[in-house]
Design a protein around this motif. Structure first.
Motif, PDB file in Angstrom:
ATOM      1  N   GLU A   1       0.860  -1.297   0.033  1.00 53.34           N
ATOM      2  CA  GLU A   1      -0.002   0.033   0.128  1.00 53.34           C
ATOM      3  C   GLU A   1       0.950   1.368  -0.042  1.00 53.34           C
ATOM      4  O   GLU A   1       1.651   1.353   0.908  1.00 53.34           O
ATOM      5  CB  GLU A   1      -0.796   0.192   1.337  1.00 53.34           C
ATOM      6  CG  GLU A   1      -1.891  -1.148   1.250  1.00 53.34           C
ATOM      7  CD  GLU A   1      -3.020  -1.011   0.344  1.00 53.34           C
ATOM      8  OE1 GLU A   1      -2.956  -0.250  -0.417  1.00 53.34           O
ATOM      9  OE2 GLU A   1      -4.018  -1.967   0.517  1.00 53.34           O
ATOM     10  N   ALA A   2       0.602   2.190  -0.767  1.00 52.88           N
ATOM     11  CA  ALA A   2       1.255   3.396  -0.999  1.00 52.88           C
ATOM     12  C   ALA A   2       0.815   4.336   0.072  1.00 52.88           C
ATOM     13  O   ALA A   2      -0.298   4.527   0.869  1.00 52.88           O
ATOM     14  CB  ALA A   2       1.007   4.239  -2.100  1.00 52.88           C
ATOM     15  N   GLY A   3       1.904   5.153   0.640  1.00 56.74           N
ATOM     16  CA  GLY A   3       1.514   5.958   1.760  1.00 56.74           C
ATOM     17  C   GLY A   3       2.719   5.841   2.902  1.00 56.74           C
ATOM     18  O   GLY A   3       2.895   4.481   2.905  1.00 56.74           O
ATOM     19  N   PRO A   4       2.935   6.843   3.711  1.00 58.39           N
ATOM     20  CA  PRO A   4       3.809   6.686   4.726  1.00 58.39           C
ATOM     21  C   PRO A   4       3.171   5.740   5.806  1.00 58.39           C
ATOM     22  O   PRO A   4       1.760   5.667   6.001  1.00 58.39           O
ATOM     23  CB  PRO A   4       3.952   8.111   5.394  1.00 58.39           C
ATOM     24  CG  PRO A   4       2.877   8.615   4.932  1.00 58.39           C
ATOM     25  CD  PRO A   4       2.313   8.151   3.717  1.00 58.39           C
ATOM     26  N   GLY A   5       3.991   4.830   6.563  1.00 59.13           N
ATOM     27  CA  GLY A   5       3.555   3.832   7.413  1.00 59.13           C
ATOM     28  C   GLY A   5       4.258   4.137   8.948  1.00 59.13           C
ATOM     29  O   GLY A   5       5.065   5.350   8.904  1.00 59.13           O
ATOM     30  N   PRO A   6       3.913   3.630   9.839  1.00 56.00           N
ATOM     31  CA  PRO A   6       2.797   2.737  10.123  1.00 56.00           C
ATOM     32  C   PRO A   6       1.619   3.152   9.849  1.00 56.00           C
ATOM     33  O   PRO A   6       1.213   4.464   9.992  1.00 56.00           O
ATOM     34  CB  PRO A   6       3.382   1.902  11.376  1.00 56.00           C
ATOM     35  CG  PRO A   6       3.599   3.031  12.210  1.00 56.00           C
ATOM     36  CD  PRO A   6       4.531   3.993  11.240  1.00 56.00           C
ATOM     37  N   ARG A   7       0.401   2.242   9.732  1.00 55.79           N
ATOM     38  CA  ARG A   7      -0.885   2.476   9.745  1.00 55.79           C
ATOM     39  C   ARG A   7      -1.704   1.438  10.568  1.00 55.79           C
ATOM     40  O   ARG A   7      -1.377   0.450  11.060  1.00 55.79           O
ATOM     41  CB  ARG A   7      -1.226   2.290   8.200  1.00 55.79           C
ATOM     42  CG  ARG A   7      -1.185   1.041   7.513  1.00 55.79           C
ATOM     43  CD  ARG A   7      -1.328   1.113   6.197  1.00 55.79           C
ATOM     44  NE  ARG A   7      -0.161   1.495   5.652  1.00 55.79           N
ATOM     45  CZ  ARG A   7       0.015   2.061   4.365  1.00 55.79           C
ATOM     46  NH1 ARG A   7      -0.788   2.005   3.533  1.00 55.79           N
ATOM     47  NH2 ARG A   7       1.419   2.486   4.123  1.00 55.79           N
ATOM     48  N   GLU A   8      -3.011   1.857  11.048  1.00 60.28           N
ATOM     49  CA  GLU A   8      -3.592   0.945  11.809  1.00 60.28           C
ATOM     50  C   GLU A   8      -4.097  -0.330  11.268  1.00 60.28           C
ATOM     51  O   GLU A   8      -4.345  -1.099  11.852  1.00 60.28           O
ATOM     52  CB  GLU A   8      -4.773   1.934  12.306  1.00 60.28           C
ATOM     53  CG  GLU A   8      -4.456   3.099  12.897  1.00 60.28           C
ATOM     54  CD  GLU A   8      -5.504   3.942  13.509  1.00 60.28           C
ATOM     55  OE1 GLU A   8      -6.964   3.661  13.379  1.00 60.28           O
ATOM     56  OE2 GLU A   8      -5.750   4.948  14.344  1.00 60.28           O
ATOM     57  N   GLY A   9      -4.171  -0.289   9.968  1.00 54.66           N
ATOM     58  CA  GLY A   9      -4.619  -1.793   9.132  1.00 54.66           C
ATOM     59  C   GLY A   9      -5.208  -1.265   8.055  1.00 54.66           C
ATOM     60  O   GLY A   9      -6.029  -0.475   7.861  1.00 54.66           O
ATOM     61  N   ALA A  10      -4.334  -1.889   7.058  1.00 50.96           N
ATOM     62  CA  ALA A  10      -4.711  -1.781   5.441  1.00 50.96           C
ATOM     63  C   ALA A  10      -6.074  -2.282   4.991  1.00 50.96           C
ATOM     64  O   ALA A  10      -6.918  -1.844   4.500  1.00 50.96           O
ATOM     65  CB  ALA A  10      -3.844  -2.092   4.582  1.00 50.96           C
ATOM     66  N   GLY A  11      -6.287  -3.494   5.855  1.00 44.29           N
ATOM     67  CA  GLY A  11      -7.632  -4.187   5.534  1.00 44.29           C
ATOM     68  C   GLY A  11      -7.844  -4.936   4.269  1.00 44.29           C
ATOM     69  O   GLY A  11      -7.291  -4.163   3.255  1.00 44.29           O
ATOM     70  N   GLY A  12      -8.019  -6.148   4.170  1.00 42.99           N
ATOM     71  CA  GLY A  12      -8.325  -6.669   3.000  1.00 42.99           C
ATOM     72  C   GLY A  12      -7.071  -7.568   2.173  1.00 42.99           C
ATOM     73  O   GLY A  12      -7.295  -8.081   1.286  1.00 42.99           O
ATOM     74  N   LEU A  13      -5.950  -7.242   2.866  1.00 41.81           N
ATOM     75  CA  LEU A  13      -4.905  -7.710   1.971  1.00 41.81           C
ATOM     76  C   LEU A  13      -4.641  -9.186   2.182  1.00 41.81           C
ATOM     77  O   LEU A  13      -4.011  -9.809   1.202  1.00 41.81           O
ATOM     78  CB  LEU A  13      -3.413  -7.024   2.665  1.00 41.81           C
ATOM     79  CG  LEU A  13      -3.339  -5.640   2.633  1.00 41.81           C
ATOM     80  CD1 LEU A  13      -1.909  -4.978   3.128  1.00 41.81           C
ATOM     81  CD2 LEU A  13      -3.311  -5.325   1.049  1.00 41.81           C
TER      82      LEU A  13
END
Length: 622
Positions: A9-21
């Protein structure tokens, strides 16, 4: 060999959860399972927006510890397709530098080499490979493809994510639209190109790119930035004019011997694809000399009873010479018609003759005998000037140096049954290669624009961006480089990879050791063509190892099937008419073509239009 896939997924991390991967990566790996029938697995880091998938064909270290995606040093995760043949030597070097290993795989060696050498690691590898390494510390993906493009790597840089996979069908499974590239289709139908030498990233589908051979890739999701860099090419200025014939032959034999030796590394049974020609017979002979009393490999051949170009008896004789168990497979037009849709599904892009089917069945025969690794002779023709079309380039080189007549090459070629002629156009091309290149480009364009079967609308729309330009090639080495590294060989490697993977087999090509290829290209042209013989240095190297009738065979056949006879059969003609109808419906072919009889031709005929229509119809209907 295996199947690999990834989503970032594009964009800076970390993230709370991309979902669906998790669901997406599983869909991608499931559709690649034919490439890795020994198991599939994935690794997902939702917080980083990352998913990697792998389908395993277990060749080295078949234990569970060798499964991928493979973690390394609590920093990296790697997915890898192919083999790095010199992994044992690299492993010893890395161990001396303090690295430790928990598996016996080449995959772990790749990860360690990347940690040690970063992007330059690929320069140390001798093999066929496509791999991707995720570096959690720098949040970057590094990927690379082998020097000749034996292993595939496709990718799509979308607006919000980067995806990659061993085959395009995995990208379609992840939701990438299946949108045909009509410019590429135009070129296939008119001049037979299935790639674009000027833009090696281009494929038969819009939005999907391929990583070019000998290229490394870096992707940063934080900036959504992608960079590609070529890491290897043949140096055509490196010439070895000082070697005698004996020295050159000796070095060639030694390099081929070493190439075969390291390609015998396997934890599963090996075999040989055997046509009965010089190339595959040389691989079998060299293999048997290295096994030193161990069981000789099984050999696999296509058989076409009653066809004048059937080589099965010659192949059986070669196998008997080395006491190798020999298996052959026969096939028919009806079997071809039945298998074409499935074969097209595996290939994903059009193919220009039925010869592909013979290879498909031979690899299937090997799999049925539980042989998972096959050695094959591909690559020798492109590097050693094995096709008759190369004579004119050598003659033009000699003419430019004012040595053509004194060399006796024209007379020698005639004695060997060569029918190619050397005329005024060849003389002009040898003296003015720049003008010859422009003339050839215009001839291609004129031929395409005057194609009698295509609709004027299709020609008008697609010819604006069609691909005809070829580099200036002034000598034999130049055209061999073009066919080896820019246009020609990679398409054949695509055929072999997909045909082998369709049956869960791995194909290894000793003639494509880059050490051997670099040496061959450093030699003068007279070591490739001499006294009217193509592949002269290979013939000399194998003279005391192969029966004379094989070493000095004049004709070149390979697995050429009786395509002309097959195209006369009802079932195949029905498929051709159906494909024409589809192309007419798409406003690609003129409606008048629907009433024309099918024109059967041999597999390597230059007038292979109806087969191209059949293939294009399959391609549009995948």
């Amino acid at each position: 060999m295996c199947g690999i896939a990834g989503i970032i997924e594009a964009g800076p991390g970390p993230r709370e959860g991309a979902g669906g991967l998790s669901g997406l990566i599983r869909d991608m790996t499931i559709i690649l399972q034919h490439r890795g029938p020994d198991g599939k697995s994935d690794w997902v880091d939702e917080s980083a927006g990352l998913a990697l998938g792998h389908c395993r064909l277990a060749i080295l270290d078949r234990s569970d510890s060798a499964r991928q995606p493979m973690p390394y040093l609590d920093r990296y995760h790697i997915v890898h397709n192919g083999e790095v043949y010199n992994y044992l030597e690299l492993r010893r070097d890395l161990e001396n530098q303090g690295y430790r290993f928990r598996t016996r795989t080449d995959t772990e060696v790749i990860a360690a080499a990347f940690d040690r050498h970063r992007e330059r690691c690929v320069e140390y590898f001798d093999g066929m490979f496509a791999f991707a390494v995720w570096d959690a510390r720098t949040r970057t993906l590094f990927a690379a493809r082998d020097r000749f493009g034996e292993k595939p790597f496709f990718f799509c840089l979308g607006e919000t994510r980067f995806l990659f996979a061993s085959e395009m069908k995995a990208l379609w499974a992840a939701g990438i639209p299946r949108d045909p590239n009509l410019n590429m289709l135009f070129n296939f139908l008119t001049i037979g190109y299935a790639d674009n030498p000027l833009s090696p990233q281009e494929t038969f589908f819009n939005r999907i790119s391929k990583l070019p051979a000998a290229t490394r890739l870096t992707y940063s999701p934080d900036s959504h930035a992608l960079s590609l860099e070529k890491y290897w090419d043949i140096d055509l200025n490196n010439r070895r004019e000082d070697l005698t014939a004996d020295q050159a032959v000796g070095t060639f034999r030694q390099l081929l011997h070493e190439s075969v030796r390291i390609r015998l590394r396997s934890d599963v049974p090996l075999g040989c694809s055997l046509s009965g020609g010089l190339d595959s017979s040389s691989i079998l002979a060299t293999t048997c000399s290295l096994l030193a009393g161990a069981p000789v490999p099984h050999c696999f051949t296509a058989e076409f009873p009653g066809f004048e170009k059937d080589e099965s008896q010659v192949a059986a004789g070669v196998a008997a010479e080395y006491r190798a168990p020999h298996f052959s497979v026969t096939m028919s037009a009806n079997e071809l018609a039945e298998n074409l849709p499935r074969m097209a599904w595996h290939q994903e892009e059009p193919f220009s003759s039925a010869s592909l089917y013979a290879q498909y069945r031979v690899y299937g025969l090997a799999a049925a005998q539980n042989v998972r690794v096959l050695l094959d002779g591909q690559g020798a023709d492109e590097t050693l000037a094995g096709y008759h079309k190369y004579y004119k380039w050598y003659w033009q080189e000699l003419f430019r140096r004012r040595r053509l007549l004194s060399s006796g090459e024209l007379r020698a070629a005639r004695r060997n049954g060569v029918t190619e002629r050397f005329g005024l156009s060849n003389m002009l091309a040898s003296l003015f290669p720049d003008m010859a290149s422009v003339f050839l480009e215009k001839q291609y364009l004129l031929h395409a624009l005057r194609h009698p079967d295509l609709t004027p609308e299709f020609i008008r729309l697609q010819s604006k961006e069609a691909y005809y330009t070829t580099p200036v090639m002034a000598d034999l080495n130049g055209v061999l480089h073009f066919n080896t590294c820019l246009h020609g060989l990679e398409e054949l490697l695509r055929y072999a990879d997909r045909n082998a993977m369709a049956h869960g087999c791995e194909v290894r090509l000793p003639f494509l050791s880059h050490h051997l290829v670099e040496f061959v290209f450093s030699l003068p042209a007279s070591f490739k063509i001499r006294q009217g013989w193509t592949k002269w240095i290979l013939r000399q190297a194998m003279e005391d190892r192969l029966p004379q009738p094989i070493t000095w065979r004049r004709e070149k056949v390979g697995f050429e099937p009786p395509q002309e006879y097959w195209m006369k059969e009802r079932r195949l003609q029905e498929l051709i008419h159906a494909a024409r109808s589809k192309l007419v419906q798409e406003k690609i072919l003129r409606p008048a073509l629907l009433g024309r009889d099918v024109r059967p031709v041999a597999a390597y005929s230059g007038q292979n239009a109806d087969w191209k229509y059949l293939s294009a119809g399959l391609f549009l209907g995948l």
